[in-house]
Design a protein around this motif. Structure first.
Motif, short mmCIF file in Angstrom:
data_model
loop_
_atom_site.label_atom_id
_atom_site.label_comp_id
_atom_site.label_asym_id
_atom_site.label_seq_id
_atom_site.Cartn_x
_atom_site.Cartn_y
_atom_site.Cartn_z
N VAL A 22 7.31 8.65 -13.11
CA VAL A 22 6.05 7.93 -13.33
C VAL A 22 6.34 6.53 -13.88
CG1 VAL A 22 3.95 7.82 -14.73
CG2 VAL A 22 4.64 9.98 -13.67
N PHE A 23 7.28 6.45 -14.83
CA PHE A 23 7.61 5.16 -15.45
C PHE A 23 8.15 4.18 -14.41
CE2 PHE A 23 10.80 2.36 -17.39
CZ PHE A 23 9.99 1.67 -18.28
N VAL A 24 9.12 4.62 -13.61
CA VAL A 24 9.75 3.72 -12.63
C VAL A 24 8.74 3.29 -11.57
CG1 VAL A 24 11.55 3.49 -10.86
CG2 VAL A 24 12.04 4.69 -13.00
N SER A 25 7.93 4.22 -11.09
CA SER A 25 6.94 3.87 -10.07
C SER A 25 5.87 2.94 -10.63
CB SER A 25 6.30 5.14 -9.50
OG SER A 25 5.61 5.86 -10.50
N TRP A 64 0.66 9.38 -5.60
CA TRP A 64 1.21 10.70 -5.28
C TRP A 64 1.98 11.24 -6.49
CZ3 TRP A 64 3.14 11.74 0.34
CH2 TRP A 64 3.44 13.10 0.50
N ILE A 65 2.83 10.40 -7.07
CA ILE A 65 3.61 10.80 -8.24
C ILE A 65 2.69 11.13 -9.41
CG2 ILE A 65 5.21 9.94 -10.00
CD1 ILE A 65 6.53 8.30 -7.72
N ILE A 102 3.69 -2.60 -10.93
CA ILE A 102 3.35 -3.79 -11.72
C ILE A 102 4.08 -5.03 -11.17
CG2 ILE A 102 3.59 -4.89 -13.98
CD1 ILE A 102 3.14 -2.11 -15.22
N ILE A 103 5.36 -4.85 -10.89
CA ILE A 103 6.14 -5.98 -10.34
C ILE A 103 5.62 -6.37 -8.97
CG2 ILE A 103 8.43 -6.72 -9.56
CD1 ILE A 103 9.62 -5.04 -11.78
N ASN A 143 0.81 -1.21 0.00
CA ASN A 143 0.00 0.00 0.00
C ASN A 143 0.85 1.27 0.00
OD1 ASN A 143 -3.15 -0.35 0.33
ND2 ASN A 143 -2.20 -2.05 1.42
N LEU A 144 2.02 1.21 0.60
CA LEU A 144 2.92 2.36 0.55
C LEU A 144 3.43 2.58 -0.88
CD1 LEU A 144 4.97 1.86 3.85
CD2 LEU A 144 3.32 3.68 3.37
N ILE A 145 3.73 1.50 -1.57
CA ILE A 145 4.15 1.62 -2.98
C ILE A 145 3.00 2.17 -3.82
CG2 ILE A 145 4.80 0.29 -5.03
CD1 ILE A 145 6.46 -1.51 -3.22
N LEU A 146 1.80 1.71 -3.56
CA LEU A 146 0.62 2.22 -4.28
C LEU A 146 0.41 3.70 -3.98
CD1 LEU A 146 -1.93 1.84 -5.99
CD2 LEU A 146 -3.11 1.08 -3.91
N LEU A 147 0.56 4.08 -2.71
CA LEU A 147 0.41 5.49 -2.32
C LEU A 147 1.44 6.36 -3.02
CD1 LEU A 147 -0.85 7.72 -0.59
CD2 LEU A 147 0.67 7.03 1.29
N SER A 148 2.68 5.88 -3.08
CA SER A 148 3.74 6.62 -3.77
C SER A 148 3.40 6.81 -5.24
CB SER A 148 5.07 5.88 -3.63
OG SER A 148 5.47 5.78 -2.29
N PHE A 149 2.91 5.74 -5.86
CA PHE A 149 2.54 5.79 -7.28
C PHE A 149 1.45 6.84 -7.51
CE2 PHE A 149 -0.63 4.36 -10.41
CZ PHE A 149 0.12 4.45 -11.56
#
Length: 343
Positions: free
Chosen positions: A145-148, A134-135, A153-154, A126-132
């Motif tokens: 945006v691409f890296v996040s 936010w970006i 996805i991974i 969920n933190l990774i999703l939140l970061s995505f």
């Protein structure tokens, strides 16, 4: 690429990295306690979001119920493997279906150990999703945006593959893939931090010699982690075969000895770089790499000569993962001086 972002987002990025590492630690603890099948289904645990504490609340035939569910998932996975050209692995799963579908009896300690591991994964995800989000909503920088997006996805694939690890009853190669995917997620998160953190955006100028030495050290370290997963697979096999812990070392094959020897090679190389750059405060990341490697080697020695104590296995994986992260960040930040090859 330097991207101006808020301090809050930088802080979130670091917190996310910490939780990713906590998932790695929790996963290792699950393995050393034999709790991987503490929850026979995924994402729920015994069909519940909060697992039971007593077998009495489960149906009398719960083992058959979850074994059948896992059989259906394994068969679908076998078809998927065959579709992508991995017929050999699909056949191995089919040949070992009987042992794969052995269902363990309910054990509250193992169930809650595995459940804690899933909770850490849930928070990290969920933190990774939140970061995505936010970006995507605030910064919209193409590379960020691409890296996040790739990281997210991974992460989703990793979560799905976690269900496969459970469904196949911890088939060793699936655990290895699961671990390597975790390293990819760590690497991508570090790259995001590199792009957004003012401190990590500062390049470190080094000579070509130092740059390539660090590249070799990083490459060998990554190979070491892969070899470590092979050693871990051997341990899993020996455990399932009923071999006593104190006898494991007598059964180890070539990957173990290569893994052990390469550790000393990495130590020699990084000790040399550390010695020449010990007074350079700008290269503290090299200093930290050396310190972490020393601790990592000590834990490896304890594993090899003191019958593989469980908590040391967790520490060994933790320091290996941290060393991987520190060296990767060093490679992100280091820029070689084109005009000199001197140390």
């Amino acid at each position: 690429m330097k991207i101006p972002v808020s301090r809050s987002f930088v802080r979130l990025s670091w917190i996310t990295l910490v939780f990713i590492y906590l998932v790695v630690i929790a996963g290792s603890f699950v393995r050393i306690t034999g709790s991987g099948m503490g929850c026979p289904d995924w994402p729920k645990c015994f069909g519940q979001w909060v697992p039971p504490t007593d077998a009495e609340v489960l149906p009398e035939n719960y083992q058959n119920i979850y074994s059948e569910k896992r059989k259906n998932k394994v068969e679908k996975f076998m078809k998927m493997l065959s579709a992508v050209g991995l017929e050999g692995e699909a056949k191995k799963l089919g040949d070992n279906m009987e042992s794969i579908l052995i269902e363990e009896e309910f054990n509250a300690r193992k169930t809650w150990t595995e459940y804690a591991n899933r909770l850490f994964g849930f928070v990290a995800g969920n933190l990774i999703l939140l970061s995505f989000l936010w970006i995507l909503l605030k910064y919209r920088k193409r590379r960020l945006v691409f890296v996040s997006t790739v990281n997210l996805i991974i992460l989703v694939f990793q979560a799905w593959f976690g269900s496969i690890v459970v469904a196949t009853n911890l088939v060793p190669w699936t655990i290895t893939v699961h671990m390597l995917l975790a390293l990819v997620i760590i690497g991508l998160q570090l790259y995001i931090i590199r792009m957004v953190s003012p401190v990590q955006q500062k390049d470190l100028a080094v000579s070509k010699t130092i740059y390539w030495l660090m590249f070799v050290i990083f490459t060998v370290t990554f190979a070491q982690m892969f070899l470590g997963t092979q050693v871990r697979e051997e341990i899993d096999f020996l455990r399932k075969a009923g071999v006593e812990r104190e006898d494991w070392s007598t059964y180890f094959s070539i990957p173990f000895f290569i893994h052990r020897s390469f550790s000393w090679l990495v130590l020699v190389l990084i000790a040399g770089v550390y010695w020449f750059k010990r007074k350079d405060r700008e290269l503290r990341i090299i200093h930290w790499s050396f310190y972490i490697l020393v601790v990592e080697l000590v834990s490896g020695i304890l594993l090899a000569y003191f019958n593989m104590p469980g908590l040391i296995q967790t520490a060994h994986l933790l320091f290996a993962s941290v060393l991987f992260g520190v060296l990767l960040m060093a490679m992100f930040r280091m820029k070689s001086k084109n005009h000199t090859s001197e140390i």
